[in-house]
Design a protein around this motif. Structure first.
Motif, PDB file in Angstrom:
ATOM      1  N   ARG A  73       1.018  -1.338   0.006  1.00 47.99           N
ATOM      2  CA  ARG A  73       0.163   0.010  -0.091  1.00 47.99           C
ATOM      3  C   ARG A  73       0.827   1.138  -0.106  1.00 47.99           C
ATOM      4  O   ARG A  73       0.723   2.225  -0.971  1.00 47.99           O
ATOM      5  CB  ARG A  73      -0.814   0.016   1.363  1.00 47.99           C
ATOM      6  CG  ARG A  73      -2.071   1.031   1.140  1.00 47.99           C
ATOM      7  CD  ARG A  73      -2.510   1.345   2.596  1.00 47.99           C
ATOM      8  NE  ARG A  73      -2.874   2.625   2.688  1.00 47.99           N
ATOM      9  CZ  ARG A  73      -2.155   3.812   3.145  1.00 47.99           C
ATOM     10  NH1 ARG A  73      -0.966   3.506   3.301  1.00 47.99           N
ATOM     11  NH2 ARG A  73      -2.651   4.991   3.103  1.00 47.99           N
ATOM     12  N   SER A  77       0.976   4.434  -2.651  1.00 49.55           N
ATOM     13  CA  SER A  77       0.884   5.833  -2.431  1.00 49.55           C
ATOM     14  C   SER A  77       2.068   6.674  -2.537  1.00 49.55           C
ATOM     15  O   SER A  77       1.836   7.830  -2.915  1.00 49.55           O
ATOM     16  CB  SER A  77       0.466   5.762  -0.680  1.00 49.55           C
ATOM     17  OG  SER A  77       0.072   7.080  -0.419  1.00 49.55           O
ATOM     18  N   ASP A  95      -2.435  10.782   3.287  1.00 56.11           N
ATOM     19  CA  ASP A  95      -2.306  11.834   4.280  1.00 56.11           C
ATOM     20  C   ASP A  95      -1.305  12.978   3.779  1.00 56.11           C
ATOM     21  O   ASP A  95      -0.376  12.640   2.873  1.00 56.11           O
ATOM     22  CB  ASP A  95      -1.926  11.191   5.358  1.00 56.11           C
ATOM     23  CG  ASP A  95      -2.851  10.469   6.047  1.00 56.11           C
ATOM     24  OD1 ASP A  95      -4.070  10.620   5.996  1.00 56.11           O
ATOM     25  OD2 ASP A  95      -2.376   9.268   6.912  1.00 56.11           O
ATOM     26  N   HIS A 101       3.605  11.292   8.872  1.00 54.65           N
ATOM     27  CA  HIS A 101       4.857  10.853   9.598  1.00 54.65           C
ATOM     28  C   HIS A 101       4.943  11.363  11.161  1.00 54.65           C
ATOM     29  O   HIS A 101       5.884  11.532  11.831  1.00 54.65           O
ATOM     30  CB  HIS A 101       6.311  11.782   8.773  1.00 54.65           C
ATOM     31  CG  HIS A 101       6.156  11.236   7.651  1.00 54.65           C
ATOM     32  ND1 HIS A 101       5.671  11.860   6.399  1.00 54.65           N
ATOM     33  CD2 HIS A 101       6.878  10.131   6.951  1.00 54.65           C
ATOM     34  CE1 HIS A 101       5.917  11.229   5.467  1.00 54.65           C
ATOM     35  NE2 HIS A 101       6.695  10.196   5.602  1.00 54.65           N
TER      36      HIS A 101
HETATM   37  C1  HEM Z   1      10.613  13.872   1.644  1.00 55.28           C
HETATM   38  C2  HEM Z   1      10.633  12.684   2.334  1.00 55.28           C
HETATM   39  C3  HEM Z   1       9.615  11.874   2.428  1.00 55.28           C
HETATM   40  C4  HEM Z   1       8.446  11.850   1.684  1.00 55.28           C
HETATM   41  C5  HEM Z   1       7.965  12.648   0.548  1.00 55.28           C
HETATM   42  C6  HEM Z   1       7.453  10.795   2.024  1.00 55.28           C
HETATM   43  C7  HEM Z   1       6.242  10.252   1.507  1.00 55.28           C
HETATM   44  C8  HEM Z   1       5.475   9.519   2.008  1.00 55.28           C
HETATM   45  C9  HEM Z   1       4.187   9.176   1.560  1.00 55.28           C
HETATM   46  C10 HEM Z   1       3.523   9.791   0.329  1.00 55.28           C
HETATM   47  C11 HEM Z   1       3.550   8.054   2.570  1.00 55.28           C
HETATM   48  C12 HEM Z   1       2.156   7.415   2.398  1.00 55.28           C
HETATM   49  C13 HEM Z   1       1.225   8.277   3.270  1.00 55.28           C
HETATM   50  C14 HEM Z   1      -0.142   7.779   3.174  1.00 55.28           C
HETATM   51  O1  HEM Z   1      -0.396   6.753   2.188  1.00 55.28           O
HETATM   52  O2  HEM Z   1      -1.212   8.239   3.831  1.00 55.28           O
HETATM   53  C15 HEM Z   1       4.565   7.954   3.574  1.00 55.28           C
HETATM   54  C16 HEM Z   1       4.463   7.315   4.584  1.00 55.28           C
HETATM   55  C17 HEM Z   1       5.155   6.839   5.408  1.00 55.28           C
HETATM   56  N1  HEM Z   1       6.933   7.188   5.437  1.00 55.28           N
HETATM   57 FE1  HEM Z   1       7.307   8.628   4.285  1.00 55.28          FE
HETATM   58  N2  HEM Z   1       8.234  10.020   2.967  1.00 55.28           N
HETATM   59  C18 HEM Z   1       9.442  10.739   3.416  1.00 55.28           C
HETATM   60  C19 HEM Z   1      10.242  10.413   4.311  1.00 55.28           C
HETATM   61  C20 HEM Z   1      10.221   9.352   5.031  1.00 55.28           C
HETATM   62  C21 HEM Z   1      11.197   8.702   5.886  1.00 55.28           C
HETATM   63  C22 HEM Z   1      12.784   9.280   5.864  1.00 55.28           C
HETATM   64  C23 HEM Z   1      10.947   7.678   6.605  1.00 55.28           C
HETATM   65  C24 HEM Z   1      11.543   6.685   7.378  1.00 55.28           C
HETATM   66  C25 HEM Z   1      13.090   6.450   7.284  1.00 55.28           C
HETATM   67  C26 HEM Z   1       9.561   7.514   6.010  1.00 55.28           C
HETATM   68  C27 HEM Z   1       9.018   6.521   6.828  1.00 55.28           C
HETATM   69  C28 HEM Z   1       7.318   6.228   6.355  1.00 55.28           C
HETATM   70  C29 HEM Z   1       6.630   5.168   6.881  1.00 55.28           C
HETATM   71  C30 HEM Z   1       6.969   4.333   7.807  1.00 55.28           C
HETATM   72  C31 HEM Z   1       5.272   5.463   6.224  1.00 55.28           C
HETATM   73  C32 HEM Z   1       4.075   4.551   6.512  1.00 55.28           C
HETATM   74  C33 HEM Z   1       3.316   5.217   7.544  1.00 55.28           C
HETATM   75  C34 HEM Z   1       2.045   4.387   7.897  1.00 55.28           C
HETATM   76  O3  HEM Z   1       1.458   3.711   7.015  1.00 55.28           O
HETATM   77  O4  HEM Z   1       1.596   4.268   9.055  1.00 55.28           O
HETATM   78  N3  HEM Z   1       9.244   8.424   5.333  1.00 55.28           N
HETATM   79  N4  HEM Z   1       5.722   8.588   3.279  1.00 55.28           N
END
Ligand code: HEM
Length: 149
Positions: A73, A77, A95, A101
């Motif tokens: 998923r 996304s 989101d 985050h």
């Molecule tokens: C500019 C940097 C980043 C962008 C653009 C980004 C983008 C995203 C996006 C689009 C989602 C999906 C949200 C949703 O479907 O509602 C997401 C979720 C997530 N991101 Fe990032 N992210 C970034 C940095 C990071 C980093 C550095 C980490 C960890 C090392 C991270 C860990 C996660 C995790 C674990 C989720 C899943 C949250 C969940 O489903 O509970 N992200 N991120």
């Protein structure tokens, strides 16, 4: 990070200057293709999202927040988000970056690890430096929200 942002700003400034020069000639400018198109469209962005999520979620430097997350998923996304922020036709429905985050207390180091994997994945898909820098500048701008600052 600042340096890279500065160099991208310089690139845009140079682009604006060239634009002025070109406009003063009688040759019409071809419209610039969107970053989305120049990144290789949805095929490349789907592959990049797959690779980055796969790598970041097992890299010992960045995997801690991925426990229990539905990676399939998340990949879909992230692909839709990349498409949307690069000017593609997708309507990102996840989101906000702050909400997605929240509570993770992500660090600059973890962001850098993700940046490494993004760069590697883009290189692997044959994306040129100019386009990589443009996308990375967009992601840099989101880092404050991702870090919840
Ligand atoms: C500019 C940097 C980043 C962008 C653009 C980004 C983008 C995203 C996006 C689009 C989602 C999906 C949200 C949703 O479907 O509602 C997401 C979720 C997530 N991101 Fe990032 N992210 C970034 C940095 C990071 C980093 C550095 C980490 C960890 C090392 C991270 C860990 C996660 C995790 C674990 C989720 C899943 C949250 C969940 O489903 O509970 N992200 N991120």
């Amino acid at each position: 990070m600042t340096l890279r942002t500065a160099s991208v700003t310089a690139l845009f400034a140079a682009g604006a200057l060239f634009g002025v020069t070109a406009c003063s000639s009688s040759v019409p400018l071809a419209p610039q293709a969107s970053l989305f198109a120049r990144l290789g469209g949805m095929e490349n962005l789907t592959a990049v999202a797959d690779e980055v999520v796969s790598k970041v979620s097992i890299d010992p430097r960045s995997r801690r927040t991925f426990e229990g997350v539905n990676l399939a998923r998340l990949k879909a996304s992230v692909a839709s988000h990349l498409c949307s922020v690069s000017g593609g036709p997708c309507k990102y429905e996840g989101d906000s970056m702050a909400l997605a985050h929240r509570g993770m207390a992500l660090t600059v180091e973890e962001l850098q690890v993700m940046g490494e994997h993004v760069d590697r994945a883009l290189i692997g898909r044959g994306v040129a430096r100019k386009e990589r820098e443009e996308l990375e500048a967009i992601l840099d701008k989101l880092s404050g929200e991702v870090l919840n600052k």
